[in-house]
Motif scaffolding. Structure first.
Motif, mmCIF file in Angstrom:
data_model
loop_
_atom_site.group_PDB
_atom_site.id
_atom_site.type_symbol
_atom_site.label_atom_id
_atom_site.label_comp_id
_atom_site.label_asym_id
_atom_site.label_seq_id
_atom_site.Cartn_x
_atom_site.Cartn_y
_atom_site.Cartn_z
ATOM 1 N N GLU A 1 21.066 28.207 65.339
ATOM 2 C CA GLU A 1 19.869 28.654 66.049
ATOM 3 C C GLU A 1 19.700 30.167 65.965
ATOM 4 O O GLU A 1 18.595 30.670 65.742
ATOM 5 N N LEU A 2 20.790 30.895 66.143
ATOM 6 C CA LEU A 2 20.717 32.351 66.043
ATOM 7 C C LEU A 2 20.393 32.766 64.613
ATOM 8 O O LEU A 2 19.587 33.678 64.386
ATOM 9 N N GLU B 1 18.682 31.180 62.419
ATOM 10 C CA GLU B 1 17.266 30.939 62.161
ATOM 11 C C GLU B 1 16.392 32.000 62.821
ATOM 12 O O GLU B 1 15.413 32.481 62.229
ATOM 13 N N GLU B 2 16.740 32.385 64.046
ATOM 14 C CA GLU B 2 15.969 33.413 64.748
ATOM 15 C C GLU B 2 16.021 34.741 64.004
ATOM 16 O O GLU B 2 15.000 35.419 63.830
ATOM 17 N N VAL B 3 17.218 35.105 63.554
ATOM 18 C CA VAL B 3 17.373 36.357 62.805
ATOM 19 C C VAL B 3 16.626 36.277 61.477
ATOM 20 O O VAL B 3 15.942 37.226 61.068
ATOM 21 N N ARG B 4 16.757 35.150 60.791
ATOM 22 C CA ARG B 4 16.073 34.989 59.502
ATOM 23 C C ARG B 4 14.571 35.196 59.641
ATOM 24 O O ARG B 4 13.951 35.929 58.874
ATOM 25 N N LEU B 5 13.971 34.546 60.630
ATOM 26 C CA LEU B 5 12.526 34.645 60.814
ATOM 27 C C LEU B 5 12.093 36.082 61.094
ATOM 28 O O LEU B 5 11.071 36.551 60.577
ATOM 29 N N GLU B 6 12.864 36.795 61.914
ATOM 30 C CA GLU B 6 12.523 38.181 62.238
ATOM 31 C C GLU B 6 12.612 39.069 61.002
ATOM 32 O O GLU B 6 11.712 39.886 60.740
ATOM 33 N N ASP C 1 18.464 41.756 71.092
ATOM 34 C CA ASP C 1 17.079 41.499 70.733
ATOM 35 C C ASP C 1 16.996 41.536 69.207
ATOM 36 O O ASP C 1 17.425 42.506 68.584
ATOM 37 N N VAL C 2 16.441 40.496 68.585
ATOM 38 C CA VAL C 2 16.411 40.449 67.117
ATOM 39 C C VAL C 2 15.611 41.610 66.537
ATOM 40 O O VAL C 2 15.834 41.998 65.386
ATOM 41 N N ARG C 3 14.722 42.194 67.336
ATOM 42 C CA ARG C 3 13.981 43.352 66.836
ATOM 43 C C ARG C 3 14.911 44.544 66.659
ATOM 44 O O ARG C 3 14.719 45.362 65.743
#
Length: 246
Positions: A33-34, A36-41, A126-128
């Motif tokens: 899950e993490l 995927e979140e990082v990949r998308l960002e 925060d992925v940002r």
């Protein structure tokens, strides 16, 4: 588990460093899950991303030479992701590495940096901020140490230690000069408080301090005492960036 080419592309992998504005990021993270979140960002920011989920596949992917930036989790199952970094450094690979970890003590951060990591980000994050740190590493990797910088109306001479804004001289204290230089080398890039504390103040741990905000306020007033133009702008909940248009 095999490497996941998460963008689904079958095109040949880009050569490392082919576009200095975009990173080819190898993310070594065992939490799907993490990851995927990082990949998308990162992909939203224009970077190419591949994901590996364990030490063996991560090391194999890193050795392929595709990645211009590595993002490596400390804890990969029962293994320590730092073993990847240590092996690569022993082999002479200098690819920048951002270490991410739930291990937040000063000793753990030092261990990550001593192993060859270039930056260390503590979970949860925060992925940002992760994206901003990847961009900072990319810029540092290809950065030429110019002695004259110009961003919009701002001019800096690093040899004579002089700054001009709109053609007028600006007197800066040493820390203010270093802070402005940091921003001028990253025009338009989001810079977090943690990045500034680490790179400008040389803090290697998270300090509870408002020194960044105080110094940025001072620098703003130096650049424009009237307060009509704000060259360094706040990015809500993330940090700051240099706005060339003021």
């Amino acid at each position: 588990m095999a490497i996941s080419i998460v963008d689904g592309s079958t095109a040949p992998a880009p050569q490392r460093g082919s576009d200095p504005r975009r990173a080819s990021v190898l993310l070594i993270e065992d939490e799907p899950e993490l990851a995927e979140e990082v990949r998308l960002e990162l992909e939203a920011a224009g970077h190419s991303v591949r994901v590996a989920y364990d030490v063996d596949e991560g090391l194999r992917a890193a050795r392929s030479g595709w990645a211009s930036i590595l993002v490596v989790d400390r804890m990969l199952g029962s293994a320590d992701g730092l073993s990847i970094v240590e092996t690569l450094r022993e082999e002479g690979d200098s690819t920048p590495v951002l270490v991410i970890s739930a291990l937040s003590s000063v000793d753990e951060r030092i261990s990550g940096l001593k192993a060859g990591g270039d930056n260390y980000l503590v979970k949860p994050f925060d992925v940002r901020e992760l994206s901003a740190r990847v961009e900072a590493l990319m810029r540092r990797r290809g950065e030429t140490r110019a002695t004259r910088l110009q961003v919009g109306a701002l001019e800096m001479d690093l040899v004579d230690r002089k700054v001009r804004c709109g053609g007028l001289p600006v007197e800066l204290l040493p820390r203010e000069f270093k802070l402005l230089e940091y921003f001028m080398r990253r025009p338009g890039q989001i810079v977090t408080r943690a990045m500034l504390l680490e790179d400008v103040w040389n803090f290697k741990f998270m300090a509870q301090t408002n020194v960044v905000d105080v110094q940025i306020g001072n620098l703003r007033r130096r650049l424009d005492p009237t307060g009509q133009r704000k060259y360094i702008v706040n990015v809500r909940a993330v940090g700051f960036k240099l706005d060339a248009d003021g």
